[in-house]
Design a protein around this motif. Sequence first.
Motif, mmCIF file in Angstrom:
data_model
loop_
_atom_site.group_PDB
_atom_site.id
_atom_site.type_symbol
_atom_site.label_atom_id
_atom_site.label_comp_id
_atom_site.label_asym_id
_atom_site.label_seq_id
_atom_site.Cartn_x
_atom_site.Cartn_y
_atom_site.Cartn_z
ATOM 1 N N LEU A 124 0.822 -1.207 0.000
ATOM 2 C CA LEU A 124 0.000 0.000 0.000
ATOM 3 C C LEU A 124 0.859 1.260 0.000
ATOM 4 N N THR A 125 2.094 1.140 0.439
ATOM 5 C CA THR A 125 2.995 2.281 0.504
ATOM 6 C C THR A 125 3.383 2.734 -0.897
ATOM 7 N N GLY A 126 3.337 4.031 -1.120
ATOM 8 C CA GLY A 126 3.758 4.563 -2.404
ATOM 9 C C GLY A 126 5.251 4.839 -2.422
ATOM 10 N N GLY A 127 5.842 4.840 -3.584
ATOM 11 C CA GLY A 127 7.260 5.147 -3.702
ATOM 12 C C GLY A 127 8.144 4.000 -3.257
ATOM 13 N N ARG A 128 9.357 4.368 -2.867
ATOM 14 C CA ARG A 128 10.374 3.371 -2.514
ATOM 15 C C ARG A 128 10.131 2.837 -1.106
ATOM 16 N N VAL A 129 10.249 1.532 -0.952
ATOM 17 C CA VAL A 129 10.169 0.908 0.371
ATOM 18 C C VAL A 129 11.551 0.388 0.744
ATOM 19 N N PRO A 130 11.809 0.179 2.051
ATOM 20 C CA PRO A 130 13.120 -0.321 2.459
ATOM 21 C C PRO A 130 13.461 -1.647 1.776
ATOM 22 N N SER A 131 14.747 -1.873 1.554
ATOM 23 C CA SER A 131 15.185 -3.073 0.827
ATOM 24 C C SER A 131 14.893 -4.360 1.587
#
Length: 309
Positions: free
Chosen positions: A266-273
Amino acid sequence: MQHGSLPPAPTPSAADPATGTPAAPAAKAPAEKAQQSLYGGVTSRRVTVRDLAGAKRRGERWPMLTAYDAPTAAIFDEAGIPVLLVGDSAGNCHLGYENTVPVTMDEMVMMSASVVRGTKRALIVADLPFGSYQESPQQALHNAVRLMKEAGVGAVKLEGGERSAAATELMVQAGVPVMAHLGLTPQSVHAFGGYPVQGRGDEAAHQLLRDAKTAEAAGAFALVLEAVPAELAAQVTASLHIPTVGIGAGAGCDAQVLVWTDMAGLTGGRVPSFVKQYADLRSTLGDAARAFSADVIGAAFPAEEHTFH
Protein backbone atom coordinates in the motif's frame (compact mmCIF):
# COMPACT_ATOMS: atom_id res chain seq x y z
CA MET A 1 10.84 -9.42 35.72
CA GLN A 2 9.52 -12.94 35.46
CA HIS A 3 8.86 -13.89 31.84
CA GLY A 4 7.06 -17.16 32.51
CA SER A 5 7.95 -20.19 34.58
CA LEU A 6 9.73 -23.18 33.13
CA PRO A 7 7.49 -25.96 31.87
CA PRO A 8 6.81 -28.74 34.39
CA ALA A 9 9.04 -31.78 34.34
CA PRO A 10 7.58 -34.66 32.33
CA THR A 11 5.71 -37.33 34.25
CA PRO A 12 7.61 -40.64 34.18
CA SER A 13 6.07 -43.11 31.75
CA ALA A 14 4.71 -46.41 32.97
CA ALA A 15 7.05 -49.39 32.47
CA ASP A 16 6.33 -51.98 29.81
CA PRO A 17 5.35 -55.11 31.81
CA ALA A 18 7.00 -57.38 29.26
CA THR A 19 10.42 -55.72 29.21
CA GLY A 20 10.49 -53.55 32.32
CA THR A 21 11.65 -50.62 30.23
CA PRO A 22 9.81 -47.31 30.26
CA ALA A 23 7.17 -46.99 27.59
CA ALA A 24 7.48 -44.21 25.04
CA PRO A 25 5.67 -41.05 26.15
CA ALA A 26 2.28 -40.54 24.58
CA ALA A 27 2.20 -38.06 21.71
CA LYS A 28 0.56 -34.74 22.41
CA ALA A 29 -2.95 -34.39 21.13
CA PRO A 30 -3.36 -31.96 18.22
CA ALA A 31 -5.45 -29.63 20.39
CA GLU A 32 -2.68 -29.49 23.00
CA LYS A 33 -0.07 -28.68 20.37
CA ALA A 34 -2.28 -25.98 18.91
CA GLN A 35 -2.89 -24.43 22.32
CA GLN A 36 0.82 -24.37 23.08
CA SER A 37 1.81 -22.97 19.69
CA LEU A 38 1.96 -19.19 19.47
CA TYR A 39 0.88 -18.87 15.82
CA GLY A 40 -2.49 -20.52 15.34
CA GLY A 41 -2.81 -21.46 19.02
CA VAL A 42 -3.89 -19.65 22.21
CA THR A 43 -7.40 -19.17 20.84
CA SER A 44 -9.40 -18.79 24.06
CA ARG A 45 -7.66 -15.66 25.38
CA ARG A 46 -5.21 -12.95 24.41
CA VAL A 47 -1.56 -13.76 23.83
CA THR A 48 0.62 -12.66 26.75
CA VAL A 49 4.30 -12.00 27.37
CA ARG A 50 4.46 -15.43 29.02
CA ASP A 51 3.44 -17.00 25.72
CA LEU A 52 6.29 -15.17 23.98
CA ALA A 53 8.73 -16.44 26.60
CA GLY A 54 7.46 -19.97 26.01
CA ALA A 55 7.96 -19.60 22.27
CA LYS A 56 11.57 -18.54 22.90
CA ARG A 57 12.20 -21.67 24.98
CA ARG A 58 10.67 -23.89 22.29
CA GLY A 59 12.58 -22.18 19.49
CA GLU A 60 9.28 -21.25 17.83
CA ARG A 61 9.43 -18.35 15.35
CA TRP A 62 6.49 -15.95 15.17
CA PRO A 63 5.26 -12.99 13.08
CA MET A 64 4.36 -9.47 14.17
CA LEU A 65 2.71 -6.74 12.10
CA THR A 66 1.84 -3.13 12.72
CA ALA A 67 -1.81 -2.01 12.85
CA TYR A 68 -3.39 1.40 13.32
CA ASP A 69 -7.16 0.88 13.04
CA ALA A 70 -9.84 -1.61 13.99
CA PRO A 71 -10.71 -3.12 10.56
CA THR A 72 -7.09 -3.85 9.62
CA ALA A 73 -6.29 -5.17 13.09
CA ALA A 74 -9.31 -7.48 12.93
CA ILE A 75 -8.07 -8.99 9.66
CA PHE A 76 -4.61 -9.65 11.09
CA ASP A 77 -6.10 -11.01 14.32
CA GLU A 78 -8.30 -13.42 12.38
CA ALA A 79 -5.24 -14.44 10.31
CA GLY A 80 -3.54 -15.59 13.54
CA ILE A 81 -0.87 -12.88 13.92
CA PRO A 82 -0.05 -13.22 17.64
CA VAL A 83 1.38 -9.74 18.26
CA LEU A 84 0.27 -6.44 16.74
CA LEU A 85 2.31 -3.27 17.15
CA VAL A 86 0.57 0.08 17.12
CA GLY A 87 3.74 1.75 15.93
CA ASP A 88 4.57 5.42 15.69
CA SER A 89 5.38 4.37 12.12
CA ALA A 90 1.80 5.54 11.66
CA GLY A 91 3.36 8.96 11.33
CA ASN A 92 4.87 8.01 7.97
CA CYS A 93 2.33 5.59 6.57
CA HIS A 94 -1.00 6.56 8.14
CA LEU A 95 -1.01 10.18 9.35
CA GLY A 96 0.88 11.88 6.54
CA TYR A 97 3.89 13.09 8.55
CA GLU A 98 7.39 13.08 7.11
CA ASN A 99 8.67 10.84 9.94
CA THR A 100 7.66 9.49 13.35
CA VAL A 101 8.74 12.51 15.41
CA PRO A 102 5.47 14.53 15.22
CA VAL A 103 3.26 11.67 16.46
CA THR A 104 1.54 12.63 19.73
CA MET A 105 0.38 10.67 22.76
CA ASP A 106 -3.25 11.52 22.00
CA GLU A 107 -2.84 10.06 18.50
CA MET A 108 -1.21 6.92 19.89
CA VAL A 109 -4.01 6.47 22.45
CA MET A 110 -6.69 6.89 19.77
CA MET A 111 -5.09 4.43 17.34
CA SER A 112 -4.22 1.91 20.07
CA ALA A 113 -7.77 1.89 21.43
CA SER A 114 -9.08 1.26 17.92
CA VAL A 115 -6.73 -1.70 17.43
CA VAL A 116 -7.67 -3.17 20.81
CA ARG A 117 -11.37 -2.89 19.99
CA GLY A 118 -10.82 -4.64 16.66
CA THR A 119 -9.04 -7.67 18.11
CA LYS A 120 -9.73 -10.58 20.44
CA ARG A 121 -6.54 -12.66 20.53
CA ALA A 122 -3.41 -10.71 19.66
CA LEU A 123 -1.14 -9.08 22.22
CA ILE A 124 -1.34 -5.35 21.44
CA VAL A 125 1.90 -3.41 21.92
CA ALA A 126 1.86 0.39 21.58
CA ASP A 127 4.80 2.70 20.95
CA LEU A 128 5.64 5.48 23.34
CA PRO A 129 6.10 8.33 20.83
CA PHE A 130 8.96 10.81 20.73
CA GLY A 131 8.88 13.18 23.70
CA SER A 132 6.67 10.94 25.83
CA TYR A 133 9.43 9.23 27.84
CA GLN A 134 12.77 10.99 27.29
CA GLU A 135 12.21 13.59 30.03
CA SER A 136 12.19 11.16 32.97
CA PRO A 137 11.22 7.62 34.01
CA GLN A 138 8.18 9.12 35.71
CA GLN A 139 7.07 10.68 32.41
CA ALA A 140 7.47 7.30 30.74
CA LEU A 141 5.37 5.58 33.40
CA HIS A 142 2.65 8.24 33.23
CA ASN A 143 2.26 7.86 29.47
CA ALA A 144 2.53 4.06 29.55
CA VAL A 145 -0.30 4.00 32.09
CA ARG A 146 -2.36 6.16 29.71
CA LEU A 147 -1.90 3.60 26.95
CA MET A 148 -2.89 0.74 29.24
CA LYS A 149 -5.85 2.44 30.96
CA GLU A 150 -7.28 4.57 28.14
CA ALA A 151 -6.47 2.31 25.18
CA GLY A 152 -6.31 -1.12 26.82
CA VAL A 153 -3.00 -2.24 25.33
CA GLY A 154 -1.11 -5.18 26.82
CA ALA A 155 2.40 -3.70 26.57
CA VAL A 156 4.36 -0.65 25.45
CA LYS A 157 7.52 -0.20 23.38
CA LEU A 158 10.24 2.42 23.67
CA GLU A 159 13.54 3.05 21.92
CA GLY A 160 16.95 2.77 23.53
CA GLY A 161 18.93 0.39 25.74
CA GLU A 162 21.14 1.94 28.40
CA ARG A 163 19.58 5.38 27.96
CA SER A 164 16.09 4.00 28.58
CA ALA A 165 16.98 1.46 31.27
CA ALA A 166 15.70 3.51 34.21
CA ALA A 167 12.38 4.13 32.47
CA THR A 168 12.05 0.46 31.55
CA GLU A 169 12.79 -0.66 35.08
CA LEU A 170 10.25 1.74 36.63
CA MET A 171 7.52 0.72 34.21
CA VAL A 172 8.16 -2.99 34.72
CA GLN A 173 8.11 -2.54 38.50
CA ALA A 174 4.76 -0.81 38.14
CA GLY A 175 3.33 -3.73 36.13
CA VAL A 176 3.77 -2.42 32.58
CA PRO A 177 5.26 -4.98 30.17
CA VAL A 178 7.96 -3.27 28.09
CA MET A 179 9.36 -4.12 24.66
CA ALA A 180 12.70 -2.46 23.86
CA HIS A 181 13.89 -1.24 20.45
CA LEU A 182 17.54 -1.05 19.36
CA GLY A 183 19.52 -0.53 16.18
CA LEU A 184 17.91 1.95 13.84
CA THR A 185 15.59 3.87 16.15
CA PRO A 186 13.39 6.05 13.89
CA GLN A 187 12.73 8.67 16.57
CA SER A 188 16.45 9.55 16.32
CA VAL A 189 16.23 10.28 12.59
CA HIS A 190 17.57 13.82 13.03
CA ALA A 191 20.51 12.62 15.14
CA PHE A 192 21.32 9.83 12.64
CA GLY A 193 20.88 12.12 9.65
CA GLY A 194 18.66 9.54 7.98
CA TYR A 195 18.08 5.82 8.37
CA PRO A 196 21.51 4.13 8.20
CA VAL A 197 22.23 0.54 9.23
CA GLN A 198 23.36 0.42 12.87
CA GLY A 199 25.89 -1.77 14.67
CA ARG A 200 28.58 -1.89 12.00
CA GLY A 201 32.12 -1.91 13.37
CA ASP A 202 33.42 -3.40 16.60
CA GLU A 203 32.63 -0.45 18.85
CA ALA A 204 29.07 -0.03 17.58
CA ALA A 205 28.46 -3.78 17.77
CA HIS A 206 29.72 -3.98 21.35
CA GLN A 207 27.52 -1.03 22.35
CA LEU A 208 24.45 -2.62 20.80
CA LEU A 209 25.13 -5.87 22.63
CA ARG A 210 25.54 -3.94 25.91
CA ASP A 211 22.28 -2.10 25.23
CA ALA A 212 20.48 -5.38 24.58
CA LYS A 213 21.68 -6.97 27.80
CA THR A 214 20.85 -3.81 29.73
CA ALA A 215 17.30 -3.79 28.35
CA GLU A 216 16.87 -7.42 29.35
CA ALA A 217 18.27 -6.76 32.83
CA ALA A 218 15.88 -3.81 33.23
CA GLY A 219 12.96 -6.18 32.63
CA ALA A 220 12.08 -5.86 28.94
CA PHE A 221 10.15 -8.92 27.74
CA ALA A 222 11.29 -8.63 24.10
CA LEU A 223 13.63 -6.61 21.93
CA VAL A 224 13.16 -5.19 18.43
CA LEU A 225 16.33 -5.08 16.32
CA GLU A 226 15.99 -2.78 13.32
CA ALA A 227 18.47 -2.39 10.44
CA VAL A 228 21.23 -4.36 12.15
CA PRO A 229 23.76 -6.66 10.41
CA ALA A 230 22.40 -10.21 10.43
CA GLU A 231 25.48 -11.65 12.15
CA LEU A 232 25.19 -9.16 15.02
CA ALA A 233 21.45 -9.72 15.37
CA ALA A 234 22.01 -13.48 15.58
CA GLN A 235 24.68 -12.93 18.25
CA VAL A 236 22.34 -10.73 20.28
CA THR A 237 19.52 -13.26 19.93
CA ALA A 238 21.72 -16.10 21.17
CA SER A 239 22.91 -14.05 24.15
CA LEU A 240 19.44 -13.17 25.47
CA HIS A 241 16.74 -15.12 27.28
CA ILE A 242 14.05 -12.80 25.87
CA PRO A 243 12.90 -13.01 22.24
CA THR A 244 14.24 -10.68 19.57
CA VAL A 245 12.04 -9.27 16.81
CA GLY A 246 13.89 -8.45 13.61
CA ILE A 247 13.13 -5.87 10.97
CA GLY A 248 15.98 -5.70 8.50
CA ALA A 249 18.06 -7.76 10.92
CA GLY A 250 18.33 -11.10 9.15
CA ALA A 251 16.81 -14.50 9.78
CA GLY A 252 18.54 -15.18 13.09
CA CYS A 253 15.97 -13.34 15.22
CA ASP A 254 13.20 -15.14 17.10
CA ALA A 255 10.44 -13.19 15.32
CA GLN A 256 9.97 -10.84 12.38
CA VAL A 257 7.92 -7.65 12.05
CA LEU A 258 6.95 -5.51 9.08
CA VAL A 259 4.99 -2.29 8.70
CA TRP A 260 1.74 -3.60 7.28
CA THR A 261 1.39 -0.99 4.54
CA ASP A 262 4.85 -2.00 3.27
CA MET A 263 4.06 -5.71 3.55
CA ALA A 264 0.76 -5.37 1.67
CA GLY A 265 2.02 -3.04 -1.05
CA LEU A 266 0.00 0.00 0.00
CA THR A 267 3.00 2.28 0.50
CA GLY A 268 3.76 4.56 -2.40
CA GLY A 269 7.26 5.15 -3.70
CA ARG A 270 10.37 3.37 -2.51
CA VAL A 271 10.17 0.91 0.37
CA PRO A 272 13.12 -0.32 2.46
CA SER A 273 15.19 -3.07 0.83
CA PHE A 274 14.43 -5.48 3.69
CA VAL A 275 10.68 -5.41 2.93
CA LYS A 276 8.98 -8.26 1.11
CA GLN A 277 5.66 -7.25 -0.44
CA TYR A 278 2.99 -9.94 -0.20
CA ALA A 279 0.26 -8.04 -2.07
CA ASP A 280 -0.28 -4.97 -4.25
CA LEU A 281 -3.11 -3.20 -2.46
CA ARG A 282 -2.16 0.17 -3.90
CA SER A 283 -2.98 -1.06 -7.41
CA THR A 284 -6.07 -2.94 -6.19
CA LEU A 285 -7.56 0.12 -4.49
CA GLY A 286 -6.64 2.36 -7.39
CA ASP A 287 -8.37 0.03 -9.83
CA ALA A 288 -11.45 -0.09 -7.60
CA ALA A 289 -11.60 3.71 -7.40
CA ARG A 290 -11.30 4.05 -11.16
CA ALA A 291 -14.00 1.42 -11.74
CA PHE A 292 -16.33 3.21 -9.31
CA SER A 293 -15.68 6.54 -11.04
CA ALA A 294 -16.43 5.04 -14.46
CA ASP A 295 -19.72 3.59 -13.19
CA VAL A 296 -20.80 6.92 -11.70
CA ILE A 297 -19.88 8.90 -14.82
CA GLY A 298 -21.60 6.38 -17.07
CA ALA A 299 -24.72 6.18 -14.86
CA ALA A 300 -24.13 2.47 -14.22
CA PHE A 301 -24.09 3.07 -10.46
CA PRO A 302 -26.30 3.09 -8.57
CA ALA A 303 -28.25 0.39 -10.41
CA GLU A 304 -31.72 -0.83 -9.50
CA GLU A 305 -30.38 -3.32 -6.95
CA HIS A 306 -28.66 -0.45 -5.08
CA THR A 307 -31.81 1.72 -4.96
CA PHE A 308 -34.61 2.10 -2.40
CA HIS A 309 -38.30 2.71 -3.35
